[in-house]
Every structure is written in structure tokens, then in C-alpha cells.
Design an enzyme around this catalytic site. Structure first.
Site, mmCIF file in Angstrom:
data_model
loop_
_atom_site.group_PDB
_atom_site.id
_atom_site.type_symbol
_atom_site.label_atom_id
_atom_site.label_comp_id
_atom_site.label_asym_id
_atom_site.label_seq_id
_atom_site.Cartn_x
_atom_site.Cartn_y
_atom_site.Cartn_z
ATOM 1 N N HIS A 124 -37.646 27.846 82.452
ATOM 2 C CA HIS A 124 -36.301 28.260 82.052
ATOM 3 C C HIS A 124 -36.391 29.640 81.407
ATOM 4 C CE1 HIS A 124 -32.160 28.031 80.649
ATOM 5 N NE2 HIS A 124 -32.605 28.633 79.567
ATOM 6 N N SER A 129 -28.998 22.114 74.441
ATOM 7 C CA SER A 129 -28.433 22.364 75.769
ATOM 8 C C SER A 129 -29.536 22.563 76.812
ATOM 9 C CB SER A 129 -27.527 23.597 75.714
ATOM 10 O OG SER A 129 -26.992 23.884 76.974
ATOM 11 N N ARG A 189 -18.404 25.555 73.073
ATOM 12 C CA ARG A 189 -19.187 26.538 72.313
ATOM 13 C C ARG A 189 -18.720 27.947 72.656
ATOM 14 N NH1 ARG A 189 -24.948 25.401 74.120
ATOM 15 N NH2 ARG A 189 -25.432 27.369 73.101
ATOM 16 N N LYS A 223 -31.260 19.250 79.514
ATOM 17 C CA LYS A 223 -31.188 19.352 80.981
ATOM 18 C C LYS A 223 -32.589 19.256 81.596
ATOM 19 C CE LYS A 223 -28.433 23.145 81.101
ATOM 20 N NZ LYS A 223 -27.390 23.464 80.118
ATOM 21 N N ASP A 230 -23.322 17.863 77.746
ATOM 22 C CA ASP A 230 -23.594 19.298 77.607
ATOM 23 C C ASP A 230 -22.474 20.130 78.224
ATOM 24 O OD1 ASP A 230 -25.294 21.675 77.046
ATOM 25 O OD2 ASP A 230 -25.309 21.819 79.222
#
Length: 453
Positions: free
Chosen positions: A91, A192, A177, A196, A170
Site C-alpha cells: 500500500h 482505514s 472523514r 482493508k 470504512d
């Protein structure tokens, strides 16, 4: 039902508790996430809780409980027993010209890993992996869980969008948010991202946490705090998690913009990519191979990843992934051929303009943020979720850091359609290039630090 009513009734008490800086119990955090998912608490209350978390922060136990509850709010993937130890992902916190996933996923698949990469779209100045891939005719980022299994079985990697039943809490919290100015909260970002990745049932995860002018975090210290938070929570959930802290000032590679970045990714997969992309791909991939025991060290892992880019193994995986995700075999083969004309397949913008250097000297800096913001206004990005993007808008850097240039030399090629490039935007782009004496050049490695699990 009675329990839900009770939770909803006591929810203002949970908000008050967090607002006053007290620690929430695992049960209270479960109530919150369940209420978000089941819509038993009001949006205004969710917003109030998000702001309380933003203001007061969370201790490690709270962040872990929040992440775990978010992860369990929907479907958690399961994989065949023979894939044990092979399921990996990466990520990135987002940058300019960050096309690393497009090169890394197939390189890892070529090393025998399974990469179920669930990616996002671009928002604000950062590009999204899904938008880039959708500039390839026929590429389908929406795959069912069954299709995902099939592509992983067959190819070893796929890059898809988040399904509706993966971490549904989420989706609600992320949207709120954005409108409540609580995006930049360390526990909320951690929850978040890691929820995932946890729902992907990974064996190992590497995080590319960026810092600098064109990153969410401007300095190493704050980026390191986020990296440490995510590494701690990831490992607590049973995922071997490491992080790479990388500089994000100049664009990564030479291309920015969806179609142009796909072309540059293909060049990397053909063993012809820029050094900075190679450094990030091999660092992130090498770390993952080491974490799952497919390399004896980080250095060995980097060499293995590099080999897949040089010998065509990663390119073949990318070609097969494209076919698996809806691209015709003819288009996939053409894009992956040695001397293809990319524009015979990918869309080219109607106009190209080259900007020339205003002076002479050594290239000291190229501000990626400025370039990204101009391209965003020209249609390459989106201001809110759901906006369309123009895949052909982008820019190519025609020089690199440390290069000596003369006045009037072309340094940036801008690809655009409508709106046209304005005089003000030209001026803005010219301000992104810093020239000066060679002895003022500050050379720093792209990867500043690695946090091991």
C-alpha cells in the site's frame, strides 16, 4: 433489537468520553463500528465521534480494536491452503507519478507470490491505480470474489477495486472523514488502510509511506509515526508488516498522468525504466520476499525482483493479468511487444506543449506538487469521488535531477485537451523547476528508512 437501541441510546456517552480524552473500551468501539455499518447511529453522531478521535487521538489498543472491528464489518477473504505464506500486498500513501503497483504486482507474481491488490482511485493531487489501469481499453477493475480467485490461480496477481461487502464500515467513515475535515487522523488512517488489507487475509504487507512536498506528510517524523502505527497494528492482526519511508518531492519516474504512467510502467516491465522506479519496486518487493521467506535477505530479494524485470517474467504476468481482467489478447500482446507504438492503442491528448528552461544551470529540484495541481485542473484528477478523469492528460519530464541545462532547452511536455493550458498555469509550471549551481545539488536516497516487522 433491544441491544441496538441500548447502544444507540448510550452513544452520546461514548462521544463525550472520547471528547474528554478518555480511552474507549473494545466493546464501545465495537458498538460504534456496528452502528456505522447497521446505520443505527446518526451521521451527525458519527461525525462527532470522528472529530473526537481526530482531536484526542487513540492509544495503540484503541487503534487495534477499531481496525479489527472495521475489518470484521464485512467479508474476510479466504485462500486455498497451498497458498499459505504466499499472499502479499503493498500500500502506498499516495504520490505524484506513483505507478509502482503496476510494476510490482506482476514482478511479485513472477516470484511465485499471490497478489490480491485492492486499490483505489485518485483524489486531490494524487493519482489512483485504478484510473491508470482503466486507460487500457477493456481493463475491468471490478471482479467478483470468484473471478479474483480464478485470476490469482491462473496469473498470480490482479488489481481490483474495493467490493461492496469488503469493509463496508470504512466506506461510510471515509466519506464522512472527507466532509468533516478528519482525513489526517493517525488512528483513522491506520484503521482505514489496515482493515482493508486485513480483509484480504494477507501473509505479508509492505507500506510505502511517503513524505515531502508532494506527500500527505511533509516531514519524515510525522510519516514515521504513521508508518509505525500501521506496522504495529498490521503485525498485531497477524500480518507480517513492514514499511519503507520514501521521499516524495520530485515526481516518481518521468511521467505523470494516467495513460502516460501506464506507458512508463510497461517500459519498466520491459527492463527500460528509470532508476527511481526500479529502486522503489525492488525495495518494496525485496522486503516482501524476505518477509515471506522467499529471499534470505532484503538485498537478495531486491536482486530477485530486478531479475523478473530484466528477463521478461514480470512483463508476461502483466500481459496475462490484462487478459484475465478483460483486455483482448491482441491488445495485451501489442502493448507488451518490444517496440510497440503505444498511441496506436492508448488515447493521446489532442495537444502537446513543451516548456523551455528560463535560464541555465544544474537541475536542483522539480516540484511534483505544482505539476500535479496543474494537471488536476486540466482534467487528470478529480476533486470529489465519482468525478470523471481525462486519462490522456499528463506531463513528461524531459530532464532529470543533477542534469546541466542551457537556457531555452525543453524540460516539460504537457499533454492536454480542454481546458487549454493557460498563461497562469504555464507560469506556475515554470516555477516548479529550480536551476542553480551544481554544488547546491542535494542528493539524497529515495528510500530514507525501512521499518522491519
Amino acid at each position: 433489537m433491544a441491544q441496538h437501541e441500548q447502544s444507540a441510546a448510550s452513544f452520546p456517552e461514548h462521544i463525550r468520553k472520547k471528547r474528554n480524552g478518555e480511552q474507549l473500551s473494545a466493546g464501545e468501539i465495537r458498538d460504534f463500528v456496528q452502528g456505522v455499518k447497521d446505520k443505527t447511529i446518526q451521521e451527525s453522531q458519527i461525525g462527532a465521534m470522528l472529530m473526537a478521535i481526530w482531536l484526542q487521538g487513540m492509544v495503540a489498543e484503541e487503534t487495534l480494536a477499531l481496525t479489527k472491528e472495521m475489518m470484521m464489518s464485512g467479508e474476510v477473504m479466504s485462500w486455498p491452503a497451498e497458498w499459505e505464506g504466499l499472499v502479499v500486498d503493498k500500500h502506498s500513501t499516495g504520490g505524484v507519478g506513483d505507478k509502482i503497483s503496476l510494476v510490482l504486482a506482476p514482478a511479485l507474481a513472477a516470484c511465485g507470490c499471490k497478489v490480491p491488490m485492492i486499490s483505489g482511485r485518485g483524489l486531490a493531487h494524487t493519482g489512483g491505480t485504478l484510473d491508470k489501469l482503466e486507460s487500457i481499453p477493456g481493463f475491468n477493475v471490478y471482479q467478483s470474489v470468484q473471478q479474483l480467485h480464478g485470476i490469482l490461480e491462473e496469473v498470480g496477481c490482479c488489481i481490483v477495486g474495493q467490493t461492496d461487502n469488503l469493509v463496508p464500515a470504512d466506506k461510510v467513515m471515509y466519506a464522512l472523514r472527507d466532509v468533516t475535515s478528519t482525513v489526517d487522523s493517525l488512528p483513522l488512517i491506520t484503521g482505514s488502510i489496515i482493515s482493508k488489507k486485513g480483509a484480504e487475509s494477507l501473509n505479508a504487507l509492505v507500506l510505502d509511506v511517503k513524505f515531502g512536498n508532494a506527500a500527505l506528510y511533509k516531514d519524515l517524523g510525522s510519516a514515521k509515526s504513521l508508518a509505525q502505527s500501521m506496522v504495529t497494528v498490521g503485525n498485531s492482526l497477524g500480518i507480517r508488516t513492514g514499511a519503507v519511508l520514501s521521499r516524495m518531492n520530485c515526481p516518481i519516474g518521468r511521467c505523470v498522468g494516467n495513460t502516460l504512467e501506464v506507458m512508463e510502467s510497461l517500459e519498466c516491465l520491459k527492463g527500460r525504466g528509470p532508476d527511481d522506479i526500479l529502486e522503489l519496486v525492488t525495495s518494496l518487493g525485496g522486503l516482501l520476499l524476505w518477509m515471506v521467506g522467499r529471499a534470505g535477505s532484503l538485498e537478495e530479494g531486491k536482486k530477485v525482483i530486478s531479475t523478473t524485470l530484466q528477463n521478461g517474467a514480470a512483463l508476461e504476468k502483466f500481459q496475462n493479468m490484462m487478459i484475465g481482467q478483460g483486455v483482448t489478447s491482441q491488445i495485451a500482446a501489442s502493448l507488451c511487444s518490444t517496440n510497440t507504438d503505444y498511441y496506436s492503442i492508448l488515447r493521446r491528448a489532442h495537444y502537446q506543449t513543451e516548456l523551455e528552461t528560463q535560464g541555465h544551470g544544474t537541475v536542483l529540484d522539480i516540484d511534483g506538487m505544482v505539476i500535479a495541481q496543474v494537471l488536476h485542473r486540466l482534467g487528470a484528477g478529480r476533486s470529489k469521488a465519482g468525478d470523471p478523469v481525462n486519462h490522456s492528460v499528463g506531463a513528461e519530464l524531459l530532464l532529470s535531477l543533477g542534469q546541466k541545462v542551457e537556457k531555452g532547452q525543453p524540460w516539460l511536455r504537457v499533454h492536454y485537451e480542454t481546458p487549454a493550458l493557460s498563461a497562469e498555469q504555464r507560469l506556475s509550471l515554470q516555477g516548479a523547476l529550480t536551476l542553480g549551481p551544481a554544488d547546491q545539488l542535494l542528493t539524497q536516497p529515495l528510500v530514507a528508512e525501512i521499518i522491519l516487522p
